[in-house]
Design an enzyme around this catalytic site. Structure first.
Site, PDB file in Angstrom:
ATOM      1  CB  ALA A 179      -0.940  -0.012   1.210  1.00 19.20           C
TER       2      ALA A 179
ATOM      3  CD  GLN B 144       1.555  -7.459   0.423  1.00 19.74           C
ATOM      4  OE1 GLN B 144       0.853  -7.356   1.430  1.00 19.74           O
ATOM      5  NE2 GLN B 144       2.867  -7.282   0.457  1.00 19.74           N
TER       6      GLN B 144
ATOM      7  CG  HIS C 235      -4.073  -9.476  -1.220  1.00 17.86           C
ATOM      8  ND1 HIS C 235      -3.323  -8.663  -0.388  1.00 17.86           N
ATOM      9  CD2 HIS C 235      -3.669 -10.748  -0.965  1.00 17.86           C
ATOM     10  CE1 HIS C 235      -2.507  -9.407   0.331  1.00 17.86           C
ATOM     11  NE2 HIS C 235      -2.690 -10.667  -0.005  1.00 17.86           N
TER      12      HIS C 235
END
EC number: 2.3.1.286
Length: 352
Positions: free
Chosen positions: A53, A113, A133
């Site tokens: 992130a 991710q 994900h």
């Protein structure tokens, strides 16, 4: 808004360690480390990037476990003040740099991710990307498992059925009676098989894995970089917060990922491309049906590459036997010297 993704997930208590203070390398140390990283990239034959992130925060999308992360503030009953919609978010400088490094054959694969779709928007081809994900801009057929790009983010998360018929026939494929689901995993879901396989194989054969903007707390994605170390490759971690794998890394850089990669590009003599809507598949999806499915033939072909290099190779069982004692980073002269093997770059952690 991007926070709605986190709110749409099922309740889950074990979200990892939250709110660890950020730390920053001193500028002179940062510059030295970026020189080392640039050299490692230039000298490596198979470079794999692991993104979290932290590479999307400069786009206005909050992270999860930082001091102002979604889940950190959630415990205090707060929400991040910076929270752009997934529709409006554009690829950051880091996303565009990674696309350029792939195009220049400096980076061979990216494992993400993130579900924000910014790698997709940058124009990075699917063959160079594992999305562990899911992706807010992808629909997946529950029957044939084909994936299709959306021009807007999904309205649900957790692999929920929209009832829309599979678009495979309209895309030149065989007729399919399946229905489309959102492409975002919830806590209980298994990772997509082909994405995970390609991520594991690339991590295993890599001679250099670089982690960008991730605390490496989610399993199994957080342990994939260790496959590189176990097979004798090097590991670099770039993150504002400490990670549980810092003691296994050859180089740790504590600074903003955009700034790190910008310095690396300058050292490598490469230009940073700008985001261009004409290269953004989510814009093209407004008027056409575009698949985003991993090619099975490419998976089978790369399995042979993996087996040829790693089959029968004994992994390292003990990654770190002793704690670090040195407080100095090896210089570029040391790295280039033929008698020096850079297996551990001892780093002095400094805070500004």
């Amino acid at each position: 808004m991007s926070c709605n993704y986190a709110e749409g997930l099922s309740p889950y208590e074990h979200k990892g360690v939250l709110g660890i203070p950020e730390k920053f390398d001193a500028i002179d140390k940062l510059n030295e480390k970026c020189e080392v990283l640039s050299h490692l990239i230039s000298e490596s034959k198979h470079v794999v990037i692991h993104t979290g992130a932290g590479i999307s925060t400069s786009a206005g999308i909050p992270d999860f476990r930082g001091p102002n992360g979604v889940w950190t503030l959630e415990k205090e009953g707060k929400r991040p003040s910076c929270n752009i919609s997934f529709t409006e978010a554009k690829p950051t400088k880091s996303h565009m740099i990674l696309k350029k490094l792939v195009e220049c054959n400096k980076v061979q694969y990216i494992i993400s991710q993130n579900i924000d779709g910014l790698h997709l928007k940058s124009g990075l081809p699917r063959k160079y990307l594992s999305e562990l994900h899911g992706n807010m801009f992808i629909d997946e057929c529950g029957l044939c498992k084909r994936q299709f790009i959306r021009n807007s983010p999904v309205e649900t998360v957790g692999k929920k059925c929209s009832g829309v018929p599979c678009a495979s026939e309209l895309n030149g494929g065989r007729p399919c009676r399946g229905r489309l689901y959102d492409g975002v995993l919830d806590w209980e879901h298994s990772l997509p098989e082909n994405d995970l396989l390609m991520a594991e194989w690339h991590s295993s054969i890599a001679d250099l894995s670089i982690c960008l903007g991730t605390t490496l707390q989610i399993i199994p994605s957080g342990n994939l970089p260790l496959e590189t170390v176990k097979y004798g490759g090097k590991l670099v971690i770039c993150n504002l917060q400490p990670t549980k794998h810092d003691n296994k890394a050859d180089l740790v850089i504590n600074y903003y990922v955009d700034d790190i990669l910008e310095k690396v590009m300058e050292i490598l003599g490469l230009n940073i491309p700008n985001y261009n809507e004409t290269d953004d598949p989510t814009k093209l999806a407004e008027s056409s049906i575009i698949q985003w499915t991993i090619n099975k033939n490419e998976v089978m072909a790369f399995e042979k590459v993996f087996k040829a290099k790693c089959k029968g190779v004994k992994k390292k069982r003990i990654l770190i036997k002793t704690k670090r004692n040195s407080t100095e980073l090896l210089s570029m002269n040391d790295i280039k010297h033929e008698n020096i093997k850079v297996t551990k770059l001892e780093i002095k952690q400094e805070c500004s």
